[in-house]
Scaffold this active site. Structure first.
Site, PDB file in Angstrom:
ATOM      1  N   GLY A  12       0.828  -1.207   0.000  1.00  0.00           N
ATOM      2  CA  GLY A  12       0.000   0.000   0.000  1.00  0.00           C
ATOM      3  C   GLY A  12       0.855   1.248   0.000  1.00  0.00           C
ATOM      4  N   GLY A  18       1.410   4.556   3.660  1.00  0.00           N
ATOM      5  CA  GLY A  18       2.471   3.679   3.179  1.00  0.00           C
ATOM      6  C   GLY A  18       3.721   4.430   2.775  1.00  0.00           C
ATOM      7  N   ASP A  38       2.230  -1.559  -4.505  1.00  0.00           N
ATOM      8  CA  ASP A  38       0.853  -1.085  -4.577  1.00  0.00           C
ATOM      9  C   ASP A  38       0.305  -1.494  -5.944  1.00  0.00           C
ATOM     10  OD1 ASP A  38      -0.686   1.386  -2.806  1.00  0.00           O
ATOM     11  OD2 ASP A  38      -1.554   0.804  -4.742  1.00  0.00           O
ATOM     12  N   ARG A  85     -11.215   4.391   5.575  1.00  0.00           N
ATOM     13  CA  ARG A  85     -12.507   4.694   6.185  1.00  0.00           C
ATOM     14  C   ARG A  85     -12.939   6.087   5.754  1.00  0.00           C
ATOM     15  NH1 ARG A  85     -13.368   4.696  12.750  1.00  0.00           N
ATOM     16  NH2 ARG A  85     -15.449   5.608  12.836  1.00  0.00           N
ATOM     17  N   ASN A  98     -12.142  -5.229   3.732  1.00  0.00           N
ATOM     18  CA  ASN A  98     -10.762  -5.234   4.199  1.00  0.00           C
ATOM     19  C   ASN A  98     -10.327  -6.592   4.732  1.00  0.00           C
ATOM     20  OD1 ASN A  98     -10.174  -2.700   3.381  1.00  0.00           O
ATOM     21  ND2 ASN A  98     -10.075  -1.772   5.409  1.00  0.00           N
ATOM     22  N   ILE A 122      -1.890  -2.560   9.422  1.00  0.00           N
ATOM     23  CA  ILE A 122      -2.348  -1.288   9.984  1.00  0.00           C
ATOM     24  C   ILE A 122      -3.548  -0.714   9.242  1.00  0.00           C
ATOM     25  CG2 ILE A 122      -0.133  -0.675  11.001  1.00  0.00           C
ATOM     26  CD1 ILE A 122       0.446   1.069   8.648  1.00  0.00           C
ATOM     27  N   ARG A 154      -4.137   7.898  22.386  1.00  0.00           N
ATOM     28  CA  ARG A 154      -5.194   8.917  22.321  1.00  0.00           C
ATOM     29  C   ARG A 154      -5.706   9.251  23.722  1.00  0.00           C
ATOM     30  NH1 ARG A 154      -8.458   6.444  17.073  1.00  0.00           N
ATOM     31  NH2 ARG A 154      -7.267   7.570  15.485  1.00  0.00           N
ATOM     32  N   HIS A 179     -11.321  -1.167  17.838  1.00  0.00           N
ATOM     33  CA  HIS A 179     -10.791   0.183  17.668  1.00  0.00           C
ATOM     34  C   HIS A 179     -11.953   1.125  17.322  1.00  0.00           C
ATOM     35  CE1 HIS A 179      -7.775   3.094  16.404  1.00  0.00           C
ATOM     36  NE2 HIS A 179      -8.189   3.072  15.161  1.00  0.00           N
TER      37      HIS A 179
END
Length: 231
Positions: A12, A18, A38, A85, A98, A122, A154, A179
């Site tokens: 990617g 990436g 990619d 997303r 995905n 990721i 976070r 997540h």
């Protein structure tokens, strides 16, 4: 001198994440042998050109839209090659598409890089795509990981902002699970500027600031919605 001269395949690599991973690997002297992959060859060529123009000493960077070429001989694999997303989407909306990409990644690793030492997935939902890639790769569980610390960071960030203290003065932040909305946010073990979180919830101030039960609930909601808010 780079930390490793073993081959790292970045999947990617035409995307923002990436291509930045490639740059970070080189600028931090982590790795110098990097294969950028990619399926979007035109975009990948441009991303590779930008890396070449940085003129990293000793770098051996190649790019290819052929997954076999990218993965063959790879000791490490980092993949951000999932669909992004978009606004209004939940992580669950990304699940089917995905997971198919993660399945393909795992199968490709099994075929072309069966001796990979470590794989990092990721793209969301990372806890599930990582597991899917693990299952289909045939690798040992300890050799596949995801971005497990992002939500904990976070939480650390939000508490540091609330109490107006340096981020490194907030320790012990932990989250668990999906997540997103189903994620668990733990208070046990948190210490803010030397003050245990239990004492803070009992009314003790840090840097002249308190945190009520209602504000703590707002912090938890803020963390669970972090991905959607950034998008």
């Amino acid at each position: 001198m780079y930390l490793t001269q073993e081959k790292v395949a970045v999947m990617g690599a035409a995307g923002a994440i990436g291509s930045n991973i490639v740059q970070d690997l080189l600028s931090t002297k982590t790795a110098c042998r990097i294969a950028m992959y990619d399926p979007f060859a035109q975009g990948l060529e441009g991303a590779a050109e930008e890396i070449y123009h940085c003129a990293y000493p000793g770098a051996e960077v190649s790019w290819t839209a052929d997954v076999k070429e990218a993965l063959t001989g790879a000791d490490y694999v980092i993949s951000s090659g999932g669909a992004p997303r978009k606004e209004g989407m939940t992580r669950e909306d990304l699940l089917k598409g995905n997971c198919e990409i993660a399945r393909g990644l795992g199968e490709d690793i099994k075929h072309y890089a069966p001796n990979a030492k470590f794989v990092v997935v990721i793209f969301n939902p990372a806890d599930i795509t990582g597991l899917t890639a693990l299952v289909y790769s045939g690798l040992a569980p300890g050799r596949v990981s995801t971005l497990a610390a992002l939500d904990s960071t976070r939480l650390q960030t939000k508490l540091a902002q609330h109490f107006a203290v340096p981020q490194e003065r907030v320790t012990g932040c932990r989250t668990y699970g999906g997540h997103g909305e189903q994620m668990a946010v733990f208070e046990d073990g948190i210490v803010v500027d030397g003050v245990p979180f239990a004492e803070i919830m009992a009314g003790k101030q840090v840097n002249g600031k308190s945190l009520s039960a209602e504000e703590w609930q707002e912090v938890q909601t803020h963390i669970r919605q972090g991905g959607a808010r950034i998008i």
